[in-house]
Design a protein around this motif. Structure first.
Motif, PDB file in Angstrom:
ATOM      1  N   GLY A  30      45.554  37.698  37.550  1.00  0.00           N
ATOM      2  CA  GLY A  30      45.660  36.879  38.758  1.00  0.00           C
ATOM      3  C   GLY A  30      44.482  37.142  39.666  1.00  0.00           C
ATOM      4  N   GLY A  31      44.631  36.723  40.928  1.00  0.00           N
ATOM      5  CA  GLY A  31      43.550  36.918  41.880  1.00  0.00           C
ATOM      6  C   GLY A  31      43.799  36.144  43.153  1.00  0.00           C
ATOM      7  N   PHE A  32      42.763  36.020  43.953  1.00  0.00           N
ATOM      8  CA  PHE A  32      42.871  35.359  45.251  1.00  0.00           C
ATOM      9  C   PHE A  32      42.991  33.849  45.119  1.00  0.00           C
ATOM     10  CE2 PHE A  32      40.961  39.353  46.675  1.00  0.00           C
ATOM     11  CZ  PHE A  32      41.772  39.631  47.763  1.00  0.00           C
ATOM     12  N   VAL A  33      43.708  33.266  46.063  1.00  0.00           N
ATOM     13  CA  VAL A  33      43.792  31.812  46.182  1.00  0.00           C
ATOM     14  C   VAL A  33      42.552  31.366  46.955  1.00  0.00           C
ATOM     15  CG1 VAL A  33      45.150  29.880  47.094  1.00  0.00           C
ATOM     16  CG2 VAL A  33      46.324  31.922  46.217  1.00  0.00           C
ATOM     17  N   ASP A  34      41.795  30.438  46.381  1.00  0.00           N
ATOM     18  CA  ASP A  34      40.600  29.927  47.041  1.00  0.00           C
ATOM     19  C   ASP A  34      40.986  29.006  48.199  1.00  0.00           C
ATOM     20  OD1 ASP A  34      38.899  31.252  45.309  1.00  0.00           O
ATOM     21  OD2 ASP A  34      38.518  29.499  44.041  1.00  0.00           O
ATOM     22  N   PRO A  35      40.086  28.822  49.174  1.00  0.00           N
ATOM     23  CA  PRO A  35      40.367  27.879  50.262  1.00  0.00           C
ATOM     24  C   PRO A  35      40.696  26.484  49.719  1.00  0.00           C
ATOM     25  CG  PRO A  35      38.456  29.197  50.807  1.00  0.00           C
ATOM     26  CD  PRO A  35      38.801  29.495  49.367  1.00  0.00           C
ATOM     27  N   MET A  36      41.708  25.878  50.293  1.00  0.00           N
ATOM     28  CA  MET A  36      42.179  24.533  49.953  1.00  0.00           C
ATOM     29  C   MET A  36      42.733  24.421  48.529  1.00  0.00           C
ATOM     30  SD  MET A  36      41.866  23.343  52.891  1.00  0.00           S
ATOM     31  CE  MET A  36      42.513  21.725  52.557  1.00  0.00           C
ATOM     32  N   GLU A  37      43.142  25.515  47.956  1.00  0.00           N
ATOM     33  CA  GLU A  37      43.720  25.554  46.620  1.00  0.00           C
ATOM     34  C   GLU A  37      45.188  25.948  46.755  1.00  0.00           C
ATOM     35  OE1 GLU A  37      42.050  27.457  42.547  1.00  0.00           O
ATOM     36  OE2 GLU A  37      42.433  28.938  44.112  1.00  0.00           O
ATOM     37  N   THR A  38      46.066  25.357  45.946  1.00  0.00           N
ATOM     38  CA  THR A  38      47.465  25.781  45.954  1.00  0.00           C
ATOM     39  C   THR A  38      47.601  27.072  45.155  1.00  0.00           C
ATOM     40  OG1 THR A  38      48.097  24.623  43.914  1.00  0.00           O
ATOM     41  CG2 THR A  38      48.233  23.354  45.998  1.00  0.00           C
TER      42      THR A  38
END
Length: 181
Positions: A74-82
């Motif tokens: 897994g990892g970080f949610v990018d800006p404007m990504e669900t």
């Protein structure tokens, strides 16, 4: 040395002023331009993927923090990504996996030090089904992957409290379900 953002950030990111001071328990405000910065949690995702035997995939971290320790992919949610898009993207980047379905399970807060700076996250766990677990390749920020039964690893090798908790919850649920059958 304190790693908390309220102690580390010394200059206003908008105007560069040194008049950037704590304003409450989780924010800083610039005395020159009025910019107000809040310390918030970043969203991150973790995938719980199993094989046909019910073993859980754990990966070996290839980056700090906790290089060489166990984690969930897994990892970080990018800006404007669900969060769902993030799970799909991260699994493709890290292992070449193609997601066929996913289901949100639970969340947990986490914190760690990166570049001498305390990072706060809200980790979201998903049960994930993938097209195939054959011919996977460890890429991006992981060194290796393996499917584990609970007696095949040590929980002390999973240092992130949120991820450790997700793995424990998975195996507790698995035991409960076996007890019912």
């Amino acid at each position: 040395m304190s790693t908390h953002p309220l102690k580390v950030l010394k200059y206003c990111p908008k105007c560069g002023s040194e008049k950037f001071a704590p304003s409450g328990e989780r924010s800083l405000k610039c005395g020159s331009c009025g910019f107000h910065y809040f310390v918030n949690s970043a969203a991150a995702v973790a995938a719980l993927i199993t094989d046909d035997e019910g073993k859980l995939m754990l990966v070996t971290r290839g980056v700090e923090p906790d290089y060489g320790k166990l984690d969930l992919p897994g990892g970080f949610v990018d800006p404007m990504e669900t969060a769902e898009e993030a799970v799909t993207r991260e699994l493709s980047e890290e292992l070449g996996l193609k997601v066929t379905s996913l289901e949100y399970l639970f969340s947990a807060p986490n914190e760690y030090i990166f570049s001498e700076f305390k990072v706060f996250t809200l980790d979201l766990a998903f049960k994930v089904r993938v097209e195939s677990v054959e011919n996977l390749k460890a890429m991006d920020d992981i060194l290796a992957y393996r499917f584990y039964a609970e007696d095949e690893f040590d929980y002390n090798d999973i240092p992130a409290p949120s991820i450790n908790g997700f793995v424990r919850r998975y195996f507790e649920k698995q035991k409960t379900e076996k007890g019912k059958s």
